[in-house]
Design an enzyme around this catalytic site. Structure first.
Site, short mmCIF file in Angstrom:
data_model
loop_
_atom_site.label_atom_id
_atom_site.label_comp_id
_atom_site.label_asym_id
_atom_site.label_seq_id
_atom_site.Cartn_x
_atom_site.Cartn_y
_atom_site.Cartn_z
N GLU A 290 0.75 -1.10 -0.01
CA GLU A 290 0.08 -0.17 -0.06
C GLU A 290 0.84 1.47 -0.04
O GLU A 290 0.95 1.95 1.07
CB GLU A 290 -1.08 0.03 1.30
CG GLU A 290 -2.06 -1.08 1.00
CD GLU A 290 -3.20 -0.79 2.18
OE1 GLU A 290 -2.86 -0.20 3.20
OE2 GLU A 290 -4.09 -1.45 2.18
N GLU A 383 -6.53 -7.38 -1.35
CA GLU A 383 -6.82 -7.08 0.09
C GLU A 383 -8.24 -6.54 0.13
O GLU A 383 -8.61 -5.47 -0.46
CB GLU A 383 -5.76 -6.56 0.95
CG GLU A 383 -6.06 -6.28 2.33
CD GLU A 383 -5.21 -5.44 3.00
OE1 GLU A 383 -3.89 -5.65 2.85
OE2 GLU A 383 -5.51 -4.58 3.88
#
Length: 462
Positions: A290, A383
């Site tokens: 991320e 995710e």
């Protein structure tokens, strides 16, 4: 995952995982010469998982090894790992990989395989000498029988080497497919939730296609013990391979948000992972979890330096690249979104871009961004959660189902966060499940766990 987690001592974690994973160990032995010992790790009637442990009880280092044995008619071997295999009728020969041929005195290495049929190896010879097998270890009881697909129809057996065709993930026959699976929590905290027993449940009862191996870099992760965490990832790749699952190696960088902060670490890590597992068809590389606080150009610069390290060793595997603003394609910040990526894409084949969402926090804006992006660039949702972006709070199953319907219609592969017993609502197991080791059925599941399990158990379109 966008929220920092608690830190605990690593020593106990590695001790727990060593008990559940297939690992190479260095142990003293009373044997006077090298031996090869066979054990059926699990047996489900129509097939089984077998493992040989080669132990060097001699005084000289082994520089290579070869194990030969016979199988009775009607029994054969399919998937195998940690070795190379040749076959002549019912005679099988396994030889070392380039990285595990040297066995020092007192040390051991393992290799394994999946067998179909009811027979067992016989006439074993190690380097042309009798293997001198010993009794199977009492610490490796048979795993529960599978309740879904046998090894011959595992996701990897059905699809083989994946590749990107247009905007979609395709199997080795060129068919667009969707993978569905689970992510571990951070290995430094919850390695005891991803064991042989729990992964049997994930593969056999839940019907998962893919395991995401989430290795944090900071927060008590890789940077504290590069050797230990790299070995741990090796073990989880082998555990996924043994069950016919695809394995996503998740370089879980989060804070700091600039992936270039960990560039040299990433290059070192992925060089070893790709080198060791280059002969496998089930490994995908997620090189930046991320990214946040940086532009797409910064992320691309990192990808341009990490992907060649992987491609030099594993030219065909799919690589997954995180996107700006916590892999939101820029929705959660000012990263430029899809337009920035399409204007300046990573120049590499078999590449997909990562998108993350949490249904209780991320509504129509996120949903519409994903829907539009999937028609322009290859997307893999590595995710997502049914709750808030912290992985906690109430579940929004209605919005979650909208996302799943969208991803099914566009064949966007997804991985749910997370396969642990963390106290937050996003962990699928109730607190204490992992210590008990009882993962089967629906009894140990939180609402989010029951919900995602039900949806994963529906038939794959392979």
């Amino acid at each position: 995952m966008k929220l920092g987690m608690r830190t605990v001592a690593l020593a106990g974690v590695f001790a727990v995982v060593a008990a559940g994973a297939m690992v190479a160990t260095t142990t003293a032995t009373a044997a006077a010469a090298p031996t090869a010992t066979f054990v059926k790790v699990s047996d489900w009637g129509s097939g089984w998982e077998g493992r040989y442990t080669i132990t060097n009880g001699g005084s000289s280092t082994l520089t290579s090894w070869q194990v030969d044995f016979d199988l009775p008619g009607g029994t054969s071997i399919g998937t195998y790992w940690n070795a190379l295999m040749d076959r002549d009728g019912q005679n099988y020969r396994f030889t070392n990989q380039h990285w595990n041929g040297t066995v020092a005195p007192g040390a051991s290495v393992t290799f394994g395989f999946l067998g179909s049929g009811s027979g067992s190896p016989s006439g074993c010879r190690l380097n042309s000498q009798p293997c001198q097998p010993t009794a199977p270890p009492t610490t490796s009881p048979p795993s529960p029988s599978p309740t879904t697909a046998p090894p011959g129809s595992t996701p990897v057996a059905a699809n083989g080497q994946l590749r990107v065709c247009g905007e979609q993930l395709c199997n080795d026959n060129g068919k667009a497919i969707q993978l569905r699976g689970m992510s571990t929590h951070g290995l430094q905290w919850y390695a005891n939730c991803a064991t042989n027993a729990s992964l049997d449940v994930l593969a056999q009862q839940w019907g998962a296609d893919v395991l995401r191996i989430s290795m944090y870099i900071q927060e008590g992760g890789y940077e504290t013990d590069p050797r230990g965490f790299t070995d741990l990832v090796h073990e989880y790749i082998e555990m996924a391979t043994a069950r016919g699952l695809y394995a996503i190696v998740d370089w879980h960088m989060l804070t700091p948000g600039d992936p270039n902060y960990n560039l040299s670490r990433a290059q070192t890590f992925f060089a070893e992972i790709a080198d060791r597992h280059r002969d496998k068809v089930n490994v995908l590389y997620e090189i930046a979890n991320e990214p946040n606080g940086v532009s797409w150009g910064t992320v691309k610069s990192y990808a341009d330096q990490v992907i060649p390290v992987i491609r030099e060793r594993d030219p065909e595997a799919v690589v997954l690249v995180g996107t700006p603003d916590w892999s939101s394609l820029g929705v959660s910040g000012s990263g430029g979104g899809v337009d920035a990526i399409t204007a300046n894409p990573v120049a590499a084949g078999n590449l997909m871009y990562v998108f993350h969402f949490y249904a209780a926090s991320h509504g129509d804006l996120y949903y519409n961004t994903l829907a539009a992006a999937a028609d322009q660039i290859p997307i893999f949702v590595t995710e997502f959660g049914t709750q808030q972006y912290t992985g906690d709070g109430p579940n929004d199953f209605t919005m979650s189902q909208r996302y799943l319907d969208l991803m099914a219609s566009k064949k966007i592969s997804w991985v749910n966060w997370n396969y642990s017993d963390d106290f937050r609502s996003g962990a699928v197991f109730t607190t204490g499940t992992c210590a008990s080791g009882d993962f089967g059925g629906t009894g140990p599941l939180k609402p989010a766990g029951s919900w995602i399990r039900d949806r994963m158990r529906t038939a794959d379109d392979f």
